[in-house]
Design a protein around this motif. Structure first.
Motif, PDB file in Angstrom:
ATOM      1  N   ALA A  29       2.717   0.902  -1.630  1.00  0.00           N
ATOM      2  CA  ALA A  29       2.483  -0.328  -2.393  1.00  0.00           C
ATOM      3  C   ALA A  29       3.056  -0.173  -3.795  1.00  0.00           C
ATOM      4  CB  ALA A  29       0.988  -0.639  -2.463  1.00  0.00           C
ATOM      5  N   ARG A  30       3.756  -1.182  -4.261  1.00  0.00           N
ATOM      6  CA  ARG A  30       4.384  -1.099  -5.577  1.00  0.00           C
ATOM      7  C   ARG A  30       3.706  -1.999  -6.614  1.00  0.00           C
ATOM      8  NH1 ARG A  30       5.811   1.843  -2.528  1.00  0.00           N
ATOM      9  NH2 ARG A  30       7.809   2.748  -2.073  1.00  0.00           N
ATOM     10  N   ASP A  31       3.346  -3.168  -6.196  1.00  0.00           N
ATOM     11  CA  ASP A  31       2.710  -4.125  -7.094  1.00  0.00           C
ATOM     12  C   ASP A  31       1.339  -3.598  -7.512  1.00  0.00           C
ATOM     13  OD1 ASP A  31       0.703  -6.755  -6.962  1.00  0.00           O
ATOM     14  OD2 ASP A  31       2.589  -7.106  -8.030  1.00  0.00           O
ATOM     15  N   PRO A  32       0.981  -3.670  -8.808  1.00  0.00           N
ATOM     16  CA  PRO A  32      -0.319  -3.139  -9.252  1.00  0.00           C
ATOM     17  C   PRO A  32      -1.512  -3.710  -8.471  1.00  0.00           C
ATOM     18  CG  PRO A  32       1.035  -3.679 -11.148  1.00  0.00           C
ATOM     19  CD  PRO A  32       1.779  -4.175  -9.935  1.00  0.00           C
ATOM     20  N   GLU A  33      -1.471  -4.982  -8.169  1.00  0.00           N
ATOM     21  CA  GLU A  33      -2.574  -5.591  -7.412  1.00  0.00           C
ATOM     22  C   GLU A  33      -2.622  -5.037  -5.984  1.00  0.00           C
ATOM     23  OE1 GLU A  33      -3.812  -9.955  -5.784  1.00  0.00           O
ATOM     24  OE2 GLU A  33      -3.020  -9.845  -7.827  1.00  0.00           O
ATOM     25  N   ASP A  34      -1.450  -4.879  -5.378  1.00  0.00           N
ATOM     26  CA  ASP A  34      -1.398  -4.306  -4.027  1.00  0.00           C
ATOM     27  C   ASP A  34      -1.879  -2.863  -4.027  1.00  0.00           C
ATOM     28  OD1 ASP A  34      -0.403  -6.659  -2.983  1.00  0.00           O
ATOM     29  OD2 ASP A  34       1.690  -5.994  -3.039  1.00  0.00           O
ATOM     30  N   ARG A  35      -1.541  -2.109  -5.080  1.00  0.00           N
ATOM     31  CA  ARG A  35      -2.001  -0.715  -5.174  1.00  0.00           C
ATOM     32  C   ARG A  35      -3.516  -0.660  -5.277  1.00  0.00           C
ATOM     33  NH1 ARG A  35       2.707   0.040  -8.492  1.00  0.00           N
ATOM     34  NH2 ARG A  35       1.433  -0.075 -10.363  1.00  0.00           N
ATOM     35  N   ARG A  36      -4.091  -1.536  -6.102  1.00  0.00           N
ATOM     36  CA  ARG A  36      -5.564  -1.566  -6.226  1.00  0.00           C
ATOM     37  C   ARG A  36      -6.207  -1.933  -4.892  1.00  0.00           C
ATOM     38  NH1 ARG A  36      -4.251  -3.689 -11.237  1.00  0.00           N
ATOM     39  NH2 ARG A  36      -4.320  -5.796 -10.437  1.00  0.00           N
ATOM     40  N   ASP A  37      -5.663  -2.956  -4.235  1.00  0.00           N
ATOM     41  CA  ASP A  37      -6.218  -3.392  -2.954  1.00  0.00           C
ATOM     42  C   ASP A  37      -6.127  -2.284  -1.905  1.00  0.00           C
ATOM     43  OD1 ASP A  37      -6.731  -5.869  -4.049  1.00  0.00           O
ATOM     44  OD2 ASP A  37      -5.060  -6.885  -3.038  1.00  0.00           O
ATOM     45  N   LEU A  38      -4.963  -1.632  -1.842  1.00  0.00           N
ATOM     46  CA  LEU A  38      -4.783  -0.573  -0.847  1.00  0.00           C
ATOM     47  C   LEU A  38      -5.688   0.616  -1.156  1.00  0.00           C
ATOM     48  CD1 LEU A  38      -3.429   0.475   1.684  1.00  0.00           C
ATOM     49  CD2 LEU A  38      -1.476   1.191   0.273  1.00  0.00           C
ATOM     50  N   THR A  39      -5.802   0.983  -2.423  1.00  0.00           N
ATOM     51  CA  THR A  39      -6.698   2.078  -2.805  1.00  0.00           C
ATOM     52  C   THR A  39      -8.128   1.765  -2.373  1.00  0.00           C
ATOM     53  OG1 THR A  39      -5.326   2.669  -4.712  1.00  0.00           O
ATOM     54  CG2 THR A  39      -7.618   3.412  -4.758  1.00  0.00           C
ATOM     55  N   GLN A  40      -8.555   0.551  -2.656  1.00  0.00           N
ATOM     56  CA  GLN A  40      -9.921   0.152  -2.288  1.00  0.00           C
ATOM     57  C   GLN A  40     -10.100   0.169  -0.770  1.00  0.00           C
ATOM     58  OE1 GLN A  40     -11.095  -3.612  -3.917  1.00  0.00           O
ATOM     59  NE2 GLN A  40     -13.108  -3.546  -3.000  1.00  0.00           N
ATOM     60  N   GLU A  41      -9.132  -0.351  -0.044  1.00  0.00           N
ATOM     61  CA  GLU A  41      -9.243  -0.397   1.412  1.00  0.00           C
ATOM     62  C   GLU A  41      -9.271   1.011   2.009  1.00  0.00           C
ATOM     63  OE1 GLU A  41      -9.877  -1.933   5.092  1.00  0.00           O
ATOM     64  OE2 GLU A  41      -9.946  -3.010   3.196  1.00  0.00           O
ATOM     65  N   ILE A  42      -8.446   1.900   1.468  1.00  0.00           N
ATOM     66  CA  ILE A  42      -8.451   3.282   1.948  1.00  0.00           C
ATOM     67  C   ILE A  42      -9.811   3.925   1.695  1.00  0.00           C
ATOM     68  CG2 ILE A  42      -7.534   5.606   1.510  1.00  0.00           C
ATOM     69  CD1 ILE A  42      -4.762   4.245   1.130  1.00  0.00           C
ATOM     70  N   CYS A  43     -10.344   3.751   0.496  1.00  0.00           N
ATOM     71  CA  CYS A  43     -11.646   4.357   0.167  1.00  0.00           C
ATOM     72  C   CYS A  43     -12.763   3.790   1.037  1.00  0.00           C
ATOM     73  CB  CYS A  43     -11.953   4.168  -1.318  1.00  0.00           C
ATOM     74  SG  CYS A  43     -10.886   5.184  -2.374  1.00  0.00           S
ATOM     75  N   VAL A  44     -12.734   2.500   1.296  1.00  0.00           N
ATOM     76  CA  VAL A  44     -13.740   1.882   2.164  1.00  0.00           C
ATOM     77  C   VAL A  44     -13.642   2.477   3.571  1.00  0.00           C
ATOM     78  CG1 VAL A  44     -14.361  -0.286   3.337  1.00  0.00           C
ATOM     79  CG2 VAL A  44     -13.993  -0.264   0.868  1.00  0.00           C
ATOM     80  N   GLN A  45     -12.418   2.583   4.093  1.00  0.00           N
ATOM     81  CA  GLN A  45     -12.248   3.131   5.440  1.00  0.00           C
ATOM     82  C   GLN A  45     -12.610   4.614   5.506  1.00  0.00           C
ATOM     83  OE1 GLN A  45     -11.896   1.470   8.214  1.00  0.00           O
ATOM     84  NE2 GLN A  45     -11.868  -0.393   6.984  1.00  0.00           N
TER      85      GLN A  45
END
Length: 173
Positions: A29-45
């Motif tokens: 993910a490159r976009d800051p918002e996408d990075r935050r979303d992906l980080t959160q989704e990874i941590c949740v999973q």
């Protein structure tokens, strides 16, 4: 392990291995918002999957890579037009991936990450793990493919990279 004890164990392991999440997120993910979303989704999973983590079967870092890469690849597949939302790999991405704040990155390093940026999700995961010095058996375990398949894919990726680097060097000369 139950309740608070399980949560503390998870938080400790997550802190110890947080660079894995940052590296996966930086590659997918490159976009800051996408990075935050992906980080959160990874941590949740990771949290949801933590009860199934078995330290007798795999190291935590191996298991964490598997979960993080599966989430990242799944998210890429759900977002078919993601290329339009990505920015190219720039200095701050290279610093995040490498963990070092180099003033001027080597031109070959920039070319390498641009090459990685163009790979499909599975090959991107393979090269990330290869650059992390993971063994072929560990890569196979993380990605759910055979060691032979890992070796073949890594060899093909290296061959493409050599060809691209040679082409780039010949156009610079």
């Amino acid at each position: 392990m139950r309740g608070r004890e399980q949560q503390r164990a998870f938080e400790t392991l997550l802190r110890e291995h947080q660079r894995i999440v940052f590296k996966v997120v930086s590659v997918y993910a490159r976009d800051p918002e996408d990075r935050r979303d992906l980080t959160q989704e990874i941590c949740v999973q990771l949290w949801r999957s933590f009860p199934s983590f078995d330290e007798k079967r795999a190291r935590f870092s191996t298991w964490m890579y598997r979960v993080a890469l599966n989430v990242a690849i799944s998210q890429m597949r759900r977002l078919p037009r993601q290329e339009e939302r990505f920015e190219s790999l720039e200095q701050h991405h290279l610093e995040t991936i490498s963990g070092e704040g180099q003033a001027e990155p080597d031109g070959r390093l920039v070319a390498l990450y641009r090459f990685i940026d163009q790979l499909d999700p599975l090959n991107r995961a393979l090269i990330l793990l290869y650059l992390e010095d993971r063994s072929y058996s560990e890569m196979a375990e993380i990605l759910g493919i055979s060691e032979t398949n890992v070796a073949t894919k890594i060899s093909r990726i290296k061959q493409k990279l050599r060809s691209r680097m040679a082409t780039a060097e010949s156009t610079e000369a």
